[in-house]
Design an enzyme around this catalytic site. Structure first.
Site, PDB file in Angstrom:
ATOM      1  N   PHE A 156       8.029   1.252  -1.254  1.00 32.63           N
ATOM      2  CA  PHE A 156       9.025   1.462  -0.193  1.00 32.63           C
ATOM      3  C   PHE A 156       9.788   2.787  -0.310  1.00 32.63           C
ATOM      4  CE2 PHE A 156       8.601  -3.208  -0.282  1.00 32.63           C
ATOM      5  CZ  PHE A 156       8.265  -3.433   1.047  1.00 32.63           C
ATOM      6  N   HIS A 204       8.607  -9.730   6.104  1.00 33.66           N
ATOM      7  CA  HIS A 204       8.523  -8.322   5.735  1.00 33.66           C
ATOM      8  C   HIS A 204       9.608  -7.536   6.478  1.00 33.66           C
ATOM      9  CE1 HIS A 204       6.834  -4.298   5.133  1.00 33.66           C
ATOM     10  NE2 HIS A 204       6.112  -4.829   4.163  1.00 33.66           N
ATOM     11  N   TYR A 210       2.406   4.870   1.074  1.00 34.69           N
ATOM     12  CA  TYR A 210       2.441   5.626   2.323  1.00 34.69           C
ATOM     13  C   TYR A 210       1.290   6.631   2.325  1.00 34.69           C
ATOM     14  CZ  TYR A 210       7.266   3.868   2.636  1.00 34.69           C
ATOM     15  OH  TYR A 210       8.380   3.074   2.707  1.00 34.69           O
ATOM     16  N   ASP A 259       0.854  -1.185   0.000  1.00 36.37           N
ATOM     17  CA  ASP A 259       0.000   0.000   0.000  1.00 36.37           C
ATOM     18  C   ASP A 259       0.893   1.239   0.000  1.00 36.37           C
ATOM     19  OD1 ASP A 259      -2.811   0.784   0.199  1.00 36.37           O
ATOM     20  OD2 ASP A 259      -2.290   1.661   2.135  1.00 36.37           O
TER      21      ASP A 259
END
Length: 223
Positions: free
Chosen positions: A80, A189, A69, A67
């Site tokens: 990222f 993760h 930020y 998703d």
């Protein structure tokens, strides 16, 4: 068909998706929210930034995020990644720490991952937009159907791609990938919530070893 402003090779490869009803509904939903005063991240011109910087023919590695930020100034259309003016979020700091340990290099801390994208690393979020301040607020509006199609497209049209799947959500996408013709690297993760389980995966050296074995140039991961 919706006229989507996306890099030409992707536009051709995904033309069938752009003609489907779910995509038209998705676009209408975004337009309606913006017309109602809702702030959506990333800014419109950056929604397909990952595709712009990494055309289909250039893809060598796929890193899958979940998703964008949702805080102001962070999302820039690359999984990222955040702009240079923004501090690196915790997951990205952990990615940098693993690169340093894996490759024996020193990272500058620069959080903008555009140099990776320009080398053939597709930084793909499964969901491409989010409402300001509301994490995962666009998770159910159709983006995952689209990005699943992107993963299948890469799997079908390309060979020898290295997929990095971090965390349970990303690993669930392994079913979309033909592992007989691609390399699928899976790990925890990089979020601090994983309590360090990401560390030691050595995905960056492994990816480069695979690329070199296929006669391709390795990725310069150092920023």
């Amino acid at each position: 068909m919706i006229d989507v402003k996306i890099e030409a090779s992707w536009k051709e490869a995904l033309s069938e998706e752009f003609g489907k009803e779910y995509f038209a509904t998705l676009v209408q939903r975004l337009h309606a929210e913006k017309a109602g005063g809702q702030v959506i991240f990333p800014p419109g011109p950056q929604i397909f930034r990952a595709f712009e910087l990494c055309p289909l023919d250039s893809v060598k590695v796929v890193i899958l995020g979940q998703d964008p930020y949702h805080n102001y100034g962070q999302a820039m259309g690359l999984a990222f990644s955040v702009p240079d003016s923004v501090p690196a979020p915790p997951s990205l700091r952990n990615i940098f720490r693993e690169i340093e340990d894996d490759l024996g290099v020193k990272m500058s801390g620069r959080p903008n991952l555009e140099p990776w994208a320009r080398q053939g690393v597709l930084l793909l979020n499964a969901v491409l937009t989010v409402r300001a301040g509301e994490a995962a607020s666009h998770a159910g509006i159709g983006w995952q159907q689209f990005t699943d199609a992107v993963i299948r497209c890469i799997s079908e049209k390309k060979e020898g791609i290295v997929f990095m799947l971090w965390g349970g959500f990303a690993r669930s996408k392994a079913a979309l990938i033909d592992a007989s013709k691609h390399s699928v690297l899976q790990a925890a993760h990089p979020s601090p919530l994983s309590r360090g389980a990401f560390f030691g995966c050595r995905h960056f050296s492994k990816a480069n070893a695979i690329l070199v074995s296929e006669g391709l140039s390795p990725v310069n991961w150092q920023l």
